[in-house]
Scaffold this active site. Structure first.
Site, short mmCIF file in Angstrom:
data_model
loop_
_atom_site.label_atom_id
_atom_site.label_comp_id
_atom_site.label_asym_id
_atom_site.label_seq_id
_atom_site.Cartn_x
_atom_site.Cartn_y
_atom_site.Cartn_z
N ASP A 217 5.71 1.06 -5.07
CA ASP A 217 6.63 0.68 -3.49
C ASP A 217 7.64 2.37 -3.35
O ASP A 217 8.56 2.55 -3.84
CB ASP A 217 7.51 0.17 -3.59
CG ASP A 217 7.49 -1.15 -2.21
OD1 ASP A 217 8.15 -0.15 -0.99
OD2 ASP A 217 7.56 -1.72 -2.00
N HIS B 81 11.25 -5.36 -7.64
CA HIS B 81 11.97 -5.59 -6.35
C HIS B 81 11.41 -6.67 -5.83
O HIS B 81 10.48 -6.98 -5.62
CB HIS B 81 11.95 -4.25 -5.50
CG HIS B 81 11.23 -3.51 -5.21
ND1 HIS B 81 9.90 -4.16 -3.76
CD2 HIS B 81 9.53 -3.27 -5.40
CE1 HIS B 81 8.44 -4.05 -3.79
NE2 HIS B 81 8.16 -3.13 -4.97
N CYS C 280 8.16 -7.85 -3.06
CA CYS C 280 7.08 -6.88 -3.98
C CYS C 280 5.16 -7.26 -2.92
O CYS C 280 5.14 -8.33 -3.78
CB CYS C 280 7.38 -6.68 -5.73
SG CYS C 280 6.24 -5.76 -6.47
N CYS D 223 7.83 0.30 -9.87
CA CYS D 223 6.68 -0.63 -8.44
C CYS D 223 6.73 1.31 -8.06
O CYS D 223 7.68 2.25 -7.64
CB CYS D 223 6.99 -1.34 -7.81
SG CYS D 223 5.82 -2.03 -6.54
#
Ligand code: CO
Length: 210
Positions: free
Chosen positions: A44, A98, A101, A42
């Site tokens: 992130d 994760h 998210c 991701c």
């Protein structure tokens, strides 16, 4: 000092430290990269592939997007997978989601996010596929469950590509893994691991001429 200037400054300190610890560090990396891993994670900012796996530059080939999706029309990702398999000859492809998210949470709401809607649609499709299981889960578990199911579906999407199927036909790589990362304690958990050559659902199985 601009905030971005701080990054340039700390980069200089980082490069200096690397050479102090290991004088040949950059010389070695200039000549080649031979990572054994492709990481599909991701975007992130709290889930940096190298940092959480304790790996150094040169060890992990990385592709990140919102909610770590494997979308069959994503030319960017397909190029990365092809290069990783054909040229770098990676041994493992890891899809890492994760908990917490934002992409998964956004996909579970009716809110419209413009262009992002089309991307989040892929997650809504995962929800629809597993609606019964998710709807039956307790409220506080639903987002985590969709996060896990999404990772599993994205790993399955890898098996549906001719890139992976062709590589499996040729030999014993790559392994496919689905992991989920906990922001709360920094620990990675393996959800699924698929050995090269594992039979693929026949509807997705290609026949190759050569
Ligand atoms: Co995320």
């Amino acid at each position: 000092m601009k905030e971005s200037d701080k990054l340039l400054l700390s980069n200089k300190a980082w490069a200096r430290e690397r050479v102090e610890v290991d004088p040949d560090f950059f010389r070695r990396l200039v000549n080649q990269q031979r990572p054994h891993f492709l990481w599909i994670g991701c975007s992130d900012s709290r889930v940096p592939a190298n940092e959480i796996t304790g790996t150094a530059p040169g060890e992990v080939f990385v592709q990140r997007n919102i909610a770590n999706l494997v979308v069959p029309t994503d030319l960017n990702l397909l190029s990365v997978i092809e290069y990783a398999i054909e040229v770098l000859e990676v041994e493992h492809i890891i899809v890492c989601g994760h908990y917490g998210c934002g992409g998964i949470k956004a996909a579970m709401t009716p809110r419209s996010y413009g262009a992002l809607n089309k991307w989040l649609r892929n997650i809504k499709d995962v929800y629809r596929l597993h609606r019964e299981e998710i709807d039956a889960a307790p409220l506080e578990r639903k987002v985590d469950l969709l996060t896990e199911l999404n990772v599993r579906e994205q790993v399955a999407n890898l098996t549906k590509t001719s890139l992976v199927q062709r590589a499996w036909r040729r030999g014993r790589r790559p392994w496919l893994h689905g992991w989920v990362y906990s922001l709360a304690d920094g620990i990675l958990h393996e959800l699924v691991s698929i050995a090269p050559g594992t039979p693929v659902d026949p509807i997705y199985q290609f026949e190759f001429d050569e």
